[in-house]
Design an enzyme around this catalytic site. Structure first.
Site, PDB file in Angstrom:
ATOM      1  N   GLY A  39       0.822  -1.195   0.000  1.00  0.00           N
ATOM      2  CA  GLY A  39       0.000   0.000   0.000  1.00  0.00           C
ATOM      3  C   GLY A  39       0.862   1.254   0.000  1.00  0.00           C
TER       4      GLY A  39
ATOM      5  N   THR B 223       4.202   0.838   2.068  1.00  0.00           N
ATOM      6  CA  THR B 223       5.188  -0.034   1.420  1.00  0.00           C
ATOM      7  C   THR B 223       5.834   0.661   0.230  1.00  0.00           C
ATOM      8  OG1 THR B 223       3.888  -1.957   2.102  1.00  0.00           O
ATOM      9  CG2 THR B 223       5.471  -2.287   0.295  1.00  0.00           C
TER      10      THR B 223
ATOM     11  N   ASP C 230      -8.116  -0.775   0.965  1.00  0.00           N
ATOM     12  CA  ASP C 230      -8.527   0.607   1.251  1.00  0.00           C
ATOM     13  C   ASP C 230      -8.645   1.468   0.003  1.00  0.00           C
ATOM     14  OD1 ASP C 230      -6.175   0.651   4.024  1.00  0.00           O
ATOM     15  OD2 ASP C 230      -8.124  -0.321   3.802  1.00  0.00           O
TER      16      ASP C 230
HETATM   17  O1  F6P Z   1      -4.611  -1.377   5.143  1.00  0.00           O
HETATM   18  C1  F6P Z   1      -5.512  -2.433   5.194  1.00  0.00           C
HETATM   19  C2  F6P Z   1      -6.112  -2.518   6.571  1.00  0.00           C
HETATM   20  O2  F6P Z   1      -6.980  -3.610   6.606  1.00  0.00           O
HETATM   21  C3  F6P Z   1      -6.859  -1.273   6.991  1.00  0.00           C
HETATM   22  O3  F6P Z   1      -8.128  -1.168   6.382  1.00  0.00           O
HETATM   23  C4  F6P Z   1      -6.919  -1.488   8.475  1.00  0.00           C
HETATM   24  O4  F6P Z   1      -7.122  -0.289   9.201  1.00  0.00           O
HETATM   25  C5  F6P Z   1      -5.509  -2.048   8.748  1.00  0.00           C
HETATM   26  O5  F6P Z   1      -5.104  -2.709   7.564  1.00  0.00           O
HETATM   27  C6  F6P Z   1      -5.432  -3.027   9.900  1.00  0.00           C
HETATM   28  O6  F6P Z   1      -4.059  -3.266  10.122  1.00  0.00           O
HETATM   29  P1  F6P Z   1      -3.537  -4.600  10.833  1.00  0.00           P
HETATM   30  O7  F6P Z   1      -3.696  -5.714   9.859  1.00  0.00           O
HETATM   31  O8  F6P Z   1      -2.081  -4.298  11.116  1.00  0.00           O
HETATM   32  O9  F6P Z   1      -4.372  -4.785  12.057  1.00  0.00           O
END
Ligand code: F6P
Length: 366
Positions: free
Chosen positions: A120, A123, A145
């Site tokens: 994303g 990265t 997202d």
């Molecule tokens: O970036 C993708 C995502 O799913 C976001 O929508 C969400 O806020 C975040 O990652 C959650 O992060 P993690 O997987 O580190 O809990």
């Protein structure tokens, strides 16, 4: 037997980083199959994002490794949120320097001509900074997202949209049976693309996104108006990053304190606020990691595979420092600095905002 074409890139490393999403394996397959079958390139798989580069946790990728993964969710390489340029857990600046040095050492030790990164905005930002440190980097934008600047869409978004829409469809029947307001919290980090599109697709009555701070009194009036007109239930789709008018005025520390006192889930906070404002029977649902699980939709399989092939073509031409991107219906690329340290929010004049309003969906603030 297709003849092998000449390629500037002979050997490249590939990694997946940040939150996983459906389509990652389709993209890996697209890059690797094109690079190996068309150009004879050698491929090094890097485990768990940038952490694998720091720890030299790598292995060669051969055709059997990426065969049959088109429909598989997750990533065969593993992922992490390792941010090599960021001091974490009390890291000193020296420790950060060591992480970056370790990445460069692994890159040169493996004799990589290029590093292909699937991720994303975080990265690709790290990839852009590594490019400024002299590494050859090509980025592919992925995330549910859809918040990566420079591309109209990221793969992962359509698959998550399908999951969210099915969830909202299911919530309609139970909300109707019990004459309830149901609040469903959707992912999206700090932007509202997923909640906006899923809310329209699922026929939500209210959609709340971070880009439009919400007025709980206006929401109460809208829900009460619906009830008075005979609609005995409502669905409220809320992005996890959405903010009330009050929260929008808080600084980072005040917001952190507020959330420590009122709970981290906006679905639960909003449910309490709506119940208090309207007296209506209201229930929360947090869809969570379901939105990132399972295999990719057909659209995401095509988009991810196309991004992968495009990345392989950039490798063959030696066109480094680029991020593959979708521009309308065209697959192209942008400079890797374009997504750097930015987030693509929903513009308030976006057509989907007007579509929601036209369909009578309340966006939280008149
Ligand atoms: O970036 C993708 C995502 O799913 C976001 O929508 C969400 O806020 C975040 O990652 C959650 O992060 P993690 O997987 O580190 O809990």
């Amino acid at each position: 037997m297709v003849s092998i074409q000449s390629s500037v890139t002979k050997t490249f490393g590939i990694l997946t980083a940040g939150g996983d999403c459906p389509g990652l394996n389709a993209a890996i397959r697209g890059v690797c199959q094109t690079a190996h079958e068309r150009y004879g390139m050698h491929i090094i798989g890097i485990a768990d994002g940038y952490r694998g580069l720091i720890d030299e946790n790598v292995r060669p990728l051969k055709p059997p490794d990426y065969a049959g993964i088109l429909t598989r969710g997750g990533t065969i390489l593993g992922a992490s949120r390792e941010k090599p340029f960021k001091a974490e857990n009390g890291d000193s600046d020296k420790a950060v320097g060591k992480k970056v040095a370790a990445i460069k050492e692994t890159y040169h030790k493996l004799k990589l001509d290029c590093l292909v990164i699937l991720g994303g905005n975080g990265t690709n930002t790290t990839g852009s900074w590594l490019a400024q440190e002299g590494l050859n980097v090509i980025g592919l934008p992925k995330t549910i997202d859809n918040d990566v600047m420079g591309t109209d869409l990221t793969f992962g978004f359509d698959s998550a949209l399908t999951i969210c829409t099915e969830a909202i469809d299911r919530l309609h029947t139970t909300a109707e049976s019990h004459h309830r307001i149901i609040v469903i919290e959707l992912m999206g980090h700090k932007v509202g693309w997923l909640a906006l599109y899923a809310g329209v697709a699922g026929g939500s009555d209210v959609i709340l996104i971070p880009e439009i701070p919400y007025d709980i009194k206006a929401i109460g009036r809208h829900l009460e108006h619906r009830a008075k007109s005979g609609k005995t239930y409502s669905i409220v789709a809320v992005a996890e990053g959405a903010l009330s008018l009050e929260e929008a005025k808080m600084d980072k520390h005040e917001r952190k304190k507020y959330r420590a006192e009122n709970g981290p889930s906006i679905a639960h906070r909003l449910t309490r606020e709506i119940s208090k404002e309207t007296g209506m029977d209201t229930r929360p649902t947090v869809l969570g990691y379901m939105q990132r699980g399972g295999g990719p939709s057909a659209f995401d399989r095509v988009l991810a595979t196309s991004f992968g092939v495009a990345a392989a073509e950039l490798l063959a031409k030696g066109k480094y420092g680029r991020m593959v991107a979708l521009n309308g219906n065209e697959i192209g690329s942008v400079d890797l600095s374009v997504p750097e340290s930015k987030v693509k929010t929903v513009p308030l004049n976006h057509c989907m905002i007007d579509t929601a309003i036209a369909m009578g969906i309340f966006l939280g603030s008149k």
